[in-house]
Scaffold this motif. Structure first.
Motif, PDB file in Angstrom:
ATOM      1  N   PRO A  22     -16.059  27.232   3.189  1.00 54.54           N
ATOM      2  CA  PRO A  22     -15.775  25.587   3.071  1.00 54.54           C
ATOM      3  C   PRO A  22     -15.821  26.086   0.898  1.00 54.54           C
ATOM      4  O   PRO A  22     -16.633  26.231   0.326  1.00 54.54           O
ATOM      5  CB  PRO A  22     -16.516  24.839   3.548  1.00 54.54           C
ATOM      6  CG  PRO A  22     -17.253  25.770   3.640  1.00 54.54           C
ATOM      7  CD  PRO A  22     -16.771  27.372   4.028  1.00 54.54           C
ATOM      8  N   LEU A  23     -14.745  24.740   0.507  1.00 59.23           N
ATOM      9  CA  LEU A  23     -14.347  24.404  -0.478  1.00 59.23           C
ATOM     10  C   LEU A  23     -15.522  22.835  -0.958  1.00 59.23           C
ATOM     11  O   LEU A  23     -16.233  23.109  -2.139  1.00 59.23           O
ATOM     12  CB  LEU A  23     -13.398  23.817  -1.209  1.00 59.23           C
ATOM     13  CG  LEU A  23     -12.611  25.599  -1.277  1.00 59.23           C
ATOM     14  CD1 LEU A  23     -11.103  25.381  -1.820  1.00 59.23           C
ATOM     15  CD2 LEU A  23     -13.567  26.555  -2.067  1.00 59.23           C
ATOM     16  N   TRP A  24     -15.525  22.144   0.362  1.00 55.67           N
ATOM     17  CA  TRP A  24     -15.106  20.902  -0.077  1.00 55.67           C
ATOM     18  C   TRP A  24     -16.955  19.534   0.594  1.00 55.67           C
ATOM     19  O   TRP A  24     -16.802  19.110   1.486  1.00 55.67           O
ATOM     20  CB  TRP A  24     -14.652  19.372  -0.210  1.00 55.67           C
ATOM     21  CG  TRP A  24     -13.446  19.926  -1.371  1.00 55.67           C
ATOM     22  CD1 TRP A  24     -14.469  20.158  -2.962  1.00 55.67           C
ATOM     23  CD2 TRP A  24     -12.437  20.479  -1.168  1.00 55.67           C
ATOM     24  NE1 TRP A  24     -12.850  20.434  -3.333  1.00 55.67           N
ATOM     25  CE2 TRP A  24     -11.682  20.723  -2.207  1.00 55.67           C
ATOM     26  CE3 TRP A  24     -11.694  21.126   0.349  1.00 55.67           C
ATOM     27  CZ2 TRP A  24     -10.679  21.122  -2.718  1.00 55.67           C
ATOM     28  CZ3 TRP A  24     -10.238  21.607  -0.027  1.00 55.67           C
ATOM     29  CH2 TRP A  24     -10.438  21.960  -1.382  1.00 55.67           C
ATOM     30  N   ALA A  25     -17.737  20.991   1.057  1.00 50.93           N
ATOM     31  CA  ALA A  25     -18.527  21.105   2.655  1.00 50.93           C
ATOM     32  C   ALA A  25     -19.185  20.083   1.882  1.00 50.93           C
ATOM     33  O   ALA A  25     -20.392  20.002   0.760  1.00 50.93           O
ATOM     34  CB  ALA A  25     -18.979  21.977   3.069  1.00 50.93           C
ATOM     35  N   PRO A  26     -20.133  19.395   3.109  1.00 54.83           N
ATOM     36  CA  PRO A  26     -20.620  17.788   2.836  1.00 54.83           C
ATOM     37  C   PRO A  26     -22.136  18.525   3.350  1.00 54.83           C
ATOM     38  O   PRO A  26     -22.317  19.322   3.843  1.00 54.83           O
ATOM     39  CB  PRO A  26     -20.812  16.493   3.969  1.00 54.83           C
ATOM     40  CG  PRO A  26     -19.964  17.474   4.715  1.00 54.83           C
ATOM     41  CD  PRO A  26     -19.654  18.648   4.657  1.00 54.83           C
ATOM     42  N   PRO A  27     -22.936  17.756   2.577  1.00 54.49           N
ATOM     43  CA  PRO A  27     -25.069  18.444   2.605  1.00 54.49           C
ATOM     44  C   PRO A  27     -24.936  18.510   4.490  1.00 54.49           C
ATOM     45  O   PRO A  27     -24.634  17.603   4.838  1.00 54.49           O
ATOM     46  CB  PRO A  27     -25.260  17.135   2.301  1.00 54.49           C
ATOM     47  CG  PRO A  27     -24.831  16.719   1.431  1.00 54.49           C
ATOM     48  CD  PRO A  27     -24.020  16.513   1.987  1.00 54.49           C
ATOM     49  N   GLY A  28     -25.594  20.090   4.546  1.00 51.69           N
ATOM     50  CA  GLY A  28     -25.412  20.835   5.864  1.00 51.69           C
ATOM     51  C   GLY A  28     -24.444  21.439   6.882  1.00 51.69           C
ATOM     52  O   GLY A  28     -23.914  21.364   7.921  1.00 51.69           O
ATOM     53  N   GLY A  29     -23.450  21.361   5.645  1.00 49.92           N
ATOM     54  CA  GLY A  29     -21.868  21.668   6.475  1.00 49.92           C
ATOM     55  C   GLY A  29     -20.907  20.777   7.447  1.00 49.92           C
ATOM     56  O   GLY A  29     -21.344  19.515   7.485  1.00 49.92           O
ATOM     57  N   TYR A  30     -20.351  21.261   8.137  1.00 45.11           N
ATOM     58  CA  TYR A  30     -19.174  20.475   8.648  1.00 45.11           C
ATOM     59  C   TYR A  30     -19.639  20.457   9.865  1.00 45.11           C
ATOM     60  O   TYR A  30     -19.186  19.554  11.496  1.00 45.11           O
ATOM     61  CB  TYR A  30     -17.674  21.684   8.324  1.00 45.11           C
ATOM     62  CG  TYR A  30     -16.972  20.626   7.398  1.00 45.11           C
ATOM     63  CD1 TYR A  30     -16.906  19.543   7.039  1.00 45.11           C
ATOM     64  CD2 TYR A  30     -16.304  21.699   6.309  1.00 45.11           C
ATOM     65  CE1 TYR A  30     -16.050  19.942   5.742  1.00 45.11           C
ATOM     66  CE2 TYR A  30     -16.065  21.705   5.389  1.00 45.11           C
ATOM     67  CZ  TYR A  30     -15.956  20.811   5.126  1.00 45.11           C
ATOM     68  OH  TYR A  30     -14.990  19.851   3.787  1.00 45.11           O
ATOM     69  N   GLY A  31     -21.043  21.340  10.502  1.00 43.63           N
ATOM     70  CA  GLY A  31     -21.335  21.225  11.370  1.00 43.63           C
ATOM     71  C   GLY A  31     -20.177  21.939  12.970  1.00 43.63           C
ATOM     72  O   GLY A  31     -20.490  21.426  14.239  1.00 43.63           O
ATOM     73  N   ILE A  32     -19.143  22.578  12.295  1.00 41.35           N
ATOM     74  CA  ILE A  32     -18.102  23.069  13.170  1.00 41.35           C
ATOM     75  C   ILE A  32     -18.353  25.093  13.432  1.00 41.35           C
ATOM     76  O   ILE A  32     -18.157  25.463  12.444  1.00 41.35           O
ATOM     77  CB  ILE A  32     -16.692  23.119  12.798  1.00 41.35           C
ATOM     78  CG1 ILE A  32     -15.980  21.752  13.292  1.00 41.35           C
ATOM     79  CG2 ILE A  32     -15.917  23.964  12.808  1.00 41.35           C
ATOM     80  CD1 ILE A  32     -14.841  21.219  12.634  1.00 41.35           C
ATOM     81  N   THR A  33     -18.479  25.349  14.166  1.00 36.53           N
ATOM     82  CA  THR A  33     -18.227  27.254  14.265  1.00 36.53           C
ATOM     83  C   THR A  33     -17.067  27.655  14.165  1.00 36.53           C
ATOM     84  O   THR A  33     -16.221  27.438  15.414  1.00 36.53           O
ATOM     85  CB  THR A  33     -19.195  27.100  15.775  1.00 36.53           C
ATOM     86  OG1 THR A  33     -20.496  26.500  16.100  1.00 36.53           O
ATOM     87  CG2 THR A  33     -18.551  28.737  15.734  1.00 36.53           C
TER      88      THR A  33
END
Length: 447
Positions: free
Chosen positions: A66-77
């Motif tokens: 990912p290039l624009w993930a928010p803090p903590g990531g997207y939460g997607i496996t």
């Protein structure tokens, strides 16, 4: 008249009217829209920030990098992502979306992105409408959004039916932002009306979260589908508040502040009773969650609170004159403030580690939502909203339209005239944190 009287009476009256309008509009803040609503709890609001991150994930080309993930990531496996549809896949008939099988939360999620200002196909979806053009289930809807939802259902029907049948305990969630919120809301309505296409899925398993929702359905439909559709609005967001048709808003995108100001002045002169009587007027769909994190005449942001209700009148009817009217529409800000609000709810609530307490809170939330939903349906009927639907009663018989025929005219009149406030006060109370909770019934000591 001014010359005959020697005084500029007309001019004075005009100036006073303008001053009164300006005073009322400048003092009207977003907090006034939901000041009488109850507070949402962590259990019911928990999916919102997570689903916002799923929408953000639609903008990524590769979720493994990912290039624009928010803090903590997207939460997607990534392994649970079934597929992603781009503009090339949809041929511009619907916005891009992903289909995600969330095993962690027992949920089948179809997430739809918002408007792409650089894509003519998105504008084509918005412009395919005019007031009163399309009827659906006894009300009016946005024609272009309904057609986009129909295309998505036709494209994903087989996959969704297999998933629903393979995972009978999973919920089916449609979520979208801005343009995608309208498509998600329309898709939810179409699925509920055609449940046989998805293996006769139960209505209670279907739900929708419309983030920064577009006004896409008439008032009777907005209230009727409040048990499956939830709309999330951040503070001063302009889109849920302006009744200007979406096609006119985006035709005037480069002069949007001027359009909003003119619409604000026009709506001020139109009585709300007249608005409610217009069956073609579109509204934000379903149950509303309002995130409030700024106060009037204060600088900066405050700890956000979330209020919720199924309002009939006062349903975001006035534009808020605010410099944040467009920034509050951004999915990035909504995700941040929704997560902040959820974290504060979890801190204030006592630990819910015991499963019995979790089950009790979930049951209280479901009961409260059911009571508010039925009260909203009844209030819509009381206000004589066109094509309003009366909720089925536990007693009496029903006609073809589903309206209850009471055993006595007096009892029917009293049930119709029962106000929203009386229903809520009878069933609910406020706890020490200001949350709306069920009243504790006294124990029956006869046994």
């Amino acid at each position: 008249m001014s010359i005959l009287c020697g005084l500029p009476l007309v001019e004075c009256v005009y100036c006073l009217a303008c001053a009164r309008w300006a005073w009322k509009r400048c003092l009207h803040t977003a907090g006034h829209d939901s000041e009488n609503w109850g507070f949402a709890n962590a259990e019911e609001f928990e999916p919102v920030p997570r689903l916002c991150r799923y929408i953000l994930a639609v903008y990524e080309d590769d979720l493994r990098q990912p290039l624009w993930a928010p803090p903590g990531g997207y939460g997607i496996t990534p392994d649970w992502l079934l597929h992603k549809r781009t503009y090339e896949d949809t041929s511009g008939r619907a916005p891009p979306y992903i289909l995600y099988l969330d095993h962690e939360h027992a949920d089948i999620v179809l997430a739809i992105r918002g408007l792409n200002l650089a894509k003519e196909s998105d504008y084509a979806v918005l412009l395919d409408n005019r007031l009163g053009k399309k009827k659906f289930d006894g009300g009016y809807v946005h024609n272009g959004l309904l057609k986009a939802a129909g295309w998505v259902l036709d494209a994903e029907c087989e996959v969704l039916r297999e998933l629903v049948e393979k995972h009978p305990n999973y919920t089916l969630t449609f979520v979208g932002h801005s343009l995608g919120s309208g498509v998600a809301a329309m898709l939810t309505m179409v699925v509920v009306q055609n449940r046989h296409r998805l293996g006769n899925i139960e209505r209670k398993r279907v739900r929708c979260y419309a983030i920064a929702p577009a006004r896409c359905m008439s008032l009777n439909l907005a209230v009727r589908y409040a048990d499956v559709i939830n709309s999330v609005v951040l503070q001063d967001d302009f889109l849920p508040r302006t009744a200007t048709p979406l096609e006119d808003i985006f035709k005037s995108l480069f002069c949007l502040p001027c359009l909003l100001c003119l619409r604000c002045m026009r709506d001020t002169c139109v009585p709300e009773e007249k608005m409610l009587k217009d069956p073609r007027r579109l509204y934000a769909p379903g149950r509303l969650y309002h995130i409030v994190e700024r106060k009037p005449f204060r600088m900066g942001r405050f700890p956000p609170v979330v209020r919720t209700a199924v309002p009939v009148d006062g349903r975001f009817e006035h534009i808020v004159l605010s410099c944040n009217a467009t920034s509050d529409h951004a999915i990035i800000w909504i995700e941040k403030e929704a997560q902040r609000a959820l974290d504060l709810m979890l801190e204030k609530d006592e630990p819910m580690g015991i499963p019995a307490k979790q089950k009790m809170e979930r049951q209280e939330t479901l009961t409260r939502h059911n009571v508010e939903y039925k009260a909203a349906l009844q209030r819509a009927k009381t206000l004589d909203v066109p094509h309003a639907y009366t909720p089925p009663s536990e007693y009496g018989t029903f006609d073809e339209e589903g309206e209850t025929r009471s055993q006595g005219e007096s009892s029917q009149k009293s049930s119709v005239d029962e106000s929203w406030d009386s229903v809520i006060e009878r069933h609910f109370d406020k706890d020490e944190h200001g949350h709306t909770v069920l009243k504790k019934e006294p124990l029956n000591k006869s046994f």
